[in-house]
Scaffold this active site. Structure first.
Site, PDB file in Angstrom:
ATOM      1  N   ASP A  15      35.933  34.441   3.454  1.00 13.98           N
ATOM      2  CA  ASP A  15      34.805  34.578   4.385  1.00 13.98           C
ATOM      3  C   ASP A  15      35.352  34.989   5.743  1.00 13.98           C
ATOM      4  O   ASP A  15      36.470  34.619   6.106  1.00 13.98           O
ATOM      5  CB  ASP A  15      34.026  33.267   4.498  1.00 13.98           C
ATOM      6  CG  ASP A  15      32.580  33.484   4.888  1.00 13.98           C
ATOM      7  OD1 ASP A  15      31.686  33.306   4.036  1.00 13.98           O
ATOM      8  OD2 ASP A  15      32.340  33.858   6.072  1.00 13.98           O
ATOM      9  N   GLU A  47      22.553  37.653  -9.097  1.00 18.13           N
ATOM     10  CA  GLU A  47      22.674  36.195  -9.215  1.00 18.13           C
ATOM     11  C   GLU A  47      21.267  35.586  -9.282  1.00 18.13           C
ATOM     12  O   GLU A  47      20.423  35.895  -8.461  1.00 18.13           O
ATOM     13  CB  GLU A  47      23.431  35.666  -7.982  1.00 18.13           C
ATOM     14  CG  GLU A  47      23.627  34.179  -7.972  1.00 18.13           C
ATOM     15  CD  GLU A  47      24.320  33.701  -9.243  1.00 18.13           C
ATOM     16  OE1 GLU A  47      25.501  34.009  -9.418  1.00 18.13           O
ATOM     17  OE2 GLU A  47      23.670  33.043 -10.073  1.00 18.13           O
ATOM     18  N   ASN A  95      12.407  37.890  -8.983  1.00 23.23           N
ATOM     19  CA  ASN A  95      11.996  37.062  -7.845  1.00 23.23           C
ATOM     20  C   ASN A  95      10.548  37.321  -7.442  1.00 23.23           C
ATOM     21  O   ASN A  95       9.815  36.398  -7.097  1.00 23.23           O
ATOM     22  CB  ASN A  95      12.925  37.311  -6.651  1.00 23.23           C
ATOM     23  CG  ASN A  95      14.118  36.368  -6.678  1.00 23.23           C
ATOM     24  OD1 ASN A  95      14.248  35.562  -7.593  1.00 23.23           O
ATOM     25  ND2 ASN A  95      14.984  36.462  -5.692  1.00 23.23           N
ATOM     26  N   LEU A 151       4.586  26.780 -11.198  1.00 25.72           N
ATOM     27  CA  LEU A 151       3.128  26.625 -11.134  1.00 25.72           C
ATOM     28  C   LEU A 151       2.781  25.348 -10.371  1.00 25.72           C
ATOM     29  O   LEU A 151       1.901  24.600 -10.767  1.00 25.72           O
ATOM     30  CB  LEU A 151       2.524  26.570 -12.540  1.00 25.72           C
ATOM     31  CG  LEU A 151       2.274  27.913 -13.232  1.00 25.72           C
ATOM     32  CD1 LEU A 151       1.539  27.716 -14.548  1.00 25.72           C
ATOM     33  CD2 LEU A 151       1.485  28.884 -12.345  1.00 25.72           C
ATOM     34  N   GLY A 194       1.597  24.340  -3.407  1.00 25.78           N
ATOM     35  CA  GLY A 194       2.331  23.762  -2.276  1.00 25.78           C
ATOM     36  C   GLY A 194       2.055  24.496  -0.989  1.00 25.78           C
ATOM     37  O   GLY A 194       1.020  25.154  -0.840  1.00 25.78           O
ATOM     38  N   CYS A 200      15.548  33.703  -0.575  1.00 23.54           N
ATOM     39  CA  CYS A 200      15.375  34.797  -1.537  1.00 23.54           C
ATOM     40  C   CYS A 200      13.942  35.291  -1.700  1.00 23.54           C
ATOM     41  O   CYS A 200      13.663  36.462  -1.438  1.00 23.54           O
ATOM     42  CB  CYS A 200      15.914  34.363  -2.899  1.00 23.54           C
ATOM     43  SG  CYS A 200      17.699  34.163  -2.885  1.00 23.54           S
TER      44      CYS A 200
HETATM   45  P1  NAD Z   1      24.865  32.995   2.892  1.00 26.43           P
HETATM   46  O1  NAD Z   1      24.354  33.487   4.183  1.00 26.43           O
HETATM   47  O2  NAD Z   1      24.786  31.540   2.577  1.00 26.43           O
HETATM   48  O3  NAD Z   1      26.403  33.399   2.743  1.00 26.43           O
HETATM   49  C1  NAD Z   1      26.880  34.668   3.032  1.00 26.43           C
HETATM   50  C2  NAD Z   1      28.309  34.534   3.511  1.00 26.43           C
HETATM   51  O4  NAD Z   1      28.865  35.826   3.656  1.00 26.43           O
HETATM   52  C3  NAD Z   1      28.438  33.850   4.873  1.00 26.43           C
HETATM   53  O5  NAD Z   1      29.313  32.744   4.765  1.00 26.43           O
HETATM   54  C4  NAD Z   1      29.007  34.935   5.773  1.00 26.43           C
HETATM   55  O6  NAD Z   1      29.886  34.433   6.771  1.00 26.43           O
HETATM   56  C5  NAD Z   1      29.739  35.791   4.769  1.00 26.43           C
HETATM   57  N1  NAD Z   1      29.952  37.168   5.246  1.00 26.43           N
HETATM   58  C6  NAD Z   1      29.069  38.003   5.812  1.00 26.43           C
HETATM   59  N2  NAD Z   1      29.656  39.178   6.109  1.00 26.43           N
HETATM   60  C7  NAD Z   1      30.942  39.075   5.723  1.00 26.43           C
HETATM   61  C8  NAD Z   1      32.056  39.949   5.773  1.00 26.43           C
HETATM   62  N3  NAD Z   1      31.937  41.175   6.299  1.00 26.43           N
HETATM   63  N4  NAD Z   1      33.225  39.497   5.277  1.00 26.43           N
HETATM   64  C9  NAD Z   1      33.351  38.265   4.761  1.00 26.43           C
HETATM   65  N5  NAD Z   1      32.328  37.397   4.693  1.00 26.43           N
HETATM   66  C10 NAD Z   1      31.140  37.785   5.174  1.00 26.43           C
HETATM   67  O7  NAD Z   1      24.132  33.844   1.788  1.00 26.43           O
HETATM   68  P2  NAD Z   1      23.774  33.395   0.286  1.00 26.43           P
HETATM   69  O8  NAD Z   1      22.587  32.539   0.279  1.00 26.43           O
HETATM   70  O9  NAD Z   1      25.012  32.947  -0.384  1.00 26.43           O
HETATM   71  O10 NAD Z   1      23.307  34.810  -0.311  1.00 26.43           O
HETATM   72  C11 NAD Z   1      24.245  35.836  -0.552  1.00 26.43           C
HETATM   73  C12 NAD Z   1      23.523  36.935  -1.325  1.00 26.43           C
HETATM   74  O11 NAD Z   1      23.114  36.422  -2.596  1.00 26.43           O
HETATM   75  C13 NAD Z   1      22.268  37.465  -0.661  1.00 26.43           C
HETATM   76  O12 NAD Z   1      22.134  38.823  -0.946  1.00 26.43           O
HETATM   77  C14 NAD Z   1      21.158  36.691  -1.356  1.00 26.43           C
HETATM   78  O13 NAD Z   1      19.948  37.392  -1.349  1.00 26.43           O
HETATM   79  C15 NAD Z   1      21.707  36.572  -2.756  1.00 26.43           C
HETATM   80  N6  NAD Z   1      21.222  35.414  -3.501  1.00 26.43           N
HETATM   81  C16 NAD Z   1      21.097  34.214  -2.894  1.00 26.43           C
HETATM   82  C17 NAD Z   1      20.662  33.114  -3.642  1.00 26.43           C
HETATM   83  C18 NAD Z   1      20.474  31.773  -2.999  1.00 26.43           C
HETATM   84  O14 NAD Z   1      19.844  30.914  -3.607  1.00 26.43           O
HETATM   85  N7  NAD Z   1      20.980  31.532  -1.808  1.00 26.43           N
HETATM   86  C19 NAD Z   1      20.374  33.245  -5.000  1.00 26.43           C
HETATM   87  C20 NAD Z   1      20.555  34.498  -5.593  1.00 26.43           C
HETATM   88  C21 NAD Z   1      20.990  35.577  -4.832  1.00 26.43           C
END
Ligand code: NAD
Length: 502
Positions: free
Chosen positions: A30, A151, A211, A253, A256, A263
């Site tokens: 990260d 994911e 979604n 269903l 709320g 997402c």
């Molecule tokens: P998040 O914001 O929790 O985490 C993203 C991470 O990426 C952060 O820690 C950030 O510091 C890091 N980051 C950003 N730019 C970076 C870079 N240039 N180099 C290194 N690290 C970098 O996001 P998330 O909730 O984990 O979601 C990530 C992706 O997955 C999104 O596209 C989201 O839509 C998708 N997604 C999320 C979920 C969920 O439930 N949160 C479920 C399915 C898919």
């Protein structure tokens, strides 16, 4: 297999820990030094049940490491997962792909050998093509392949979802990349899990379609709950009856306060944008986005209505702040517009959340964060359940009753039992169900209905229910009181009858 995961958020961290558990060697990277320091210190930057143990075990056996050095991790990896955030920017629904492309460039500059680049981040259809173009300006095309592996995990159940997914989707247009992905998701670890190999573009779109469909289910049942309230029907029974139809299914269903999270809101908006951009507008999802926004903005008005008049100067206790239970994620939580609107109406706000208060404190001000649900109810004119944490289902209702100035509980998650609430002297307003008013026990043993029930229970009907023991609401009294409350729900339907078929 040697894997690098870029992004240590909800998706990247869970995927890293779970890949390590499968036996892969994982470097989780990260750019946020603070997050990595927390992880290196043996703690987690997010709340996710079961994740701490999994991370500890991966770090302990050397299969999982954390760092900020992307080039080093990428140069050693056969596959690199991009799991950075893709928040939407502005009003047009387009996600911000700056981080995705920045990481793609860094990967191209650092890759050694053939590298499979896997997007786990949710990205619009065609992004894989664009990543390929960006990378090929730096690295010859024959040295890498770009794969989509959307994911589907749910926060709060992320590890279970990783271990037992409904499906694993691999969008790859290259045979070698497919083989690498099949090694990463070794079918021996995922027996009976359908592995869907498809084109990259289809995989990208599948995530949005899934979604958006879930958002549609929530928006549908929310609209049905409004109809249930006006038609004096019960949305919980309605949803159960619908959901038992295997073609419909029970999940999502639950009526709320409107969907939130990182997402559904952004992905639904992005799908609407994408569809318009591709000349195939999705009017149905435009309506869903609008309905969900309206719903969140109506929450404060529902509280005012329940309180009987203006709430200026009154104290409202909020139980739950996160967008759903078992997460500390506040992104697009219904609590945020609700707090904003309550403040505009002049209310004082107390709040309690088992995991989300630290994140909430960064987003809202003028909120008093409290130590527990009872402290939250203390001196409040109404208590509002915003998030369906299971601990709120086990509240000591007598303690809540005595903490509140006015005994009103508004439950936007339908997690409490109307009969129990009335029996404990609480007015109870939930979603898509008849509301109930508190019941008091008189010394002579008669059950008295304190004020006319919103469901239309009349005084003479209460009198007819006869006597109970008085005092401290012994079990029999509670049961009898409960019967009265229950009868109010039933009577409501009798009293109002059916609409004139003409
Ligand atoms: P998040 O914001 O929790 O985490 C993203 C991470 O990426 C952060 O820690 C950030 O510091 C890091 N980051 C950003 N730019 C970076 C870079 N240039 N180099 C290194 N690290 C970098 O996001 P998330 O909730 O984990 O979601 C990530 C992706 O997955 C999104 O596209 C989201 O839509 C998708 N997604 C999320 C979920 C969920 O439930 N949160 C479920 C399915 C898919």
């Amino acid at each position: 297999m040697k894997i690098a995961v870029v992004g240590s958020g909800y998706v990247g961290l869970v995927a890293s820990a779970c890949f390590a558990k499968l036996g892969h060697e994982v470097a989780c990277i990260d750019r946020d030094r603070g997050k990595i320091d927390i992880l290196l210190a043996g703690r987690l930057p997010i709340y996710e049940p079961g994740l701490q143990d999994l991370v500890n075990s991966g770090v302990g056996n050397g299969s999982l490491m954390f760092g900020t050095d992307l080039p080093q991790a990428v140069s050693r990896a056969e596959a690199v997962f991009i799991a950075v955030g893709t928040p939407d920017i502005g009003d047009d629904g387009r996600p911000d792909l700056t981080s995705v492309f920045a990481v793609a460039r860094e990967i191209a500059a650092a890759a050694s050998g053939f590298t499979v680049v896997v997007t786990k981040s949710t990205v619009p259809v065609g992004t894989g093509d664009a990543i390929e173009a960006v990378m090929s300006a730096i690295l010859p095309r024959e040295r890498f392949a770009v794969v989509s592996n959307p994911e589907f995990l749910r926060e709060g159940r992320a590890i279970e979802d990783f271990d037992h997914p409904d499906r694993i989707v691999i969008g790859a247009d290259c045979e070698w990349a497919r083989e690498v992905m099949a090694q990463i998701y070794d079918p021996r670890h995922f027996p009976d899990v359908p592995m869907i190999f498809t084109s990259r573009r289809t995989a990208e779109l599948m995530k949005y379609a899934s979604n958006a469909f879930l958002a549609a289910k929530i928006a549908f049942i929310n609209d049905m709950s409004d109809l249930c309230e006006n038609a004096r029907a019960n949305v919980c029974d309605l949803a159960r009856g619908m959901g038992l139809d295997a073609r419909i299914g029970r999940d999502f269903l639950e009526a709320g306060p409107g969907y939130g999270g990182s997402c559904l809101p952004k992905d639904t908006r992005a799908l609407v944008r994408m569809a318009t951009d591709h000349g195939a507008p999705l009017a149905i999802f435009e309506a869903i986005v609008a309905a969900n926004n309206r719903r969140k903005r109506r929450l404060a008005a529902r509280i005012v209505e329940a309180c009987g008049d203006a709430i200026e100067g009154k104290t409202i206790g909020l139980l739950g702040l996160t967008f759903k239970a078992n997460t500390d994620d506040m992104r697009e939580s219904p609590a945020l517009p609700l707090i904003e609107d309550l403040k505009l109406l002049g209310a004082n706000i107390r709040a309690y959340d088992p995991a989300g208060m630290a994140n909430a404190a960064r987003l809202v001000d003028d909120v008093v964060f409290t130590a527990d649900p009872y402290d939250c109810a203390n001196g409040a004119h109404a208590l509002v359940i915003v998030t369906g944490w299971s601990e709120f289902q086990a509240l000591d209702l007598q303690k809540i009753r005595s903490s509140l100035i006015v005994p009103i509980v508004i439950d936007f998650r339908n997690i409490l039992d109307p009969v129990e609430m009335a029996a404990n002297g609480l007015a109870y307003i939930s979603v898509g169900r008849a509301s109930v008013q508190p019941l008091h026990i008189l010394d002579q043993g008669a059950v008295l209905h304190v004020s006319p029930s919103l469901a239309g229970l009349s005084e003479h009907r209460i009198a007819r229910t006869g006597g109970t023991a008085g005092g401290q609401m012994p079990n029999q009294a509670k049961a009898d009181a409960g019967l009265v409350a229950l009868s109010s729900l039933v009577l409501a339907e009798e009293d109002f009858g059916h609409p004139d078929p003409r």
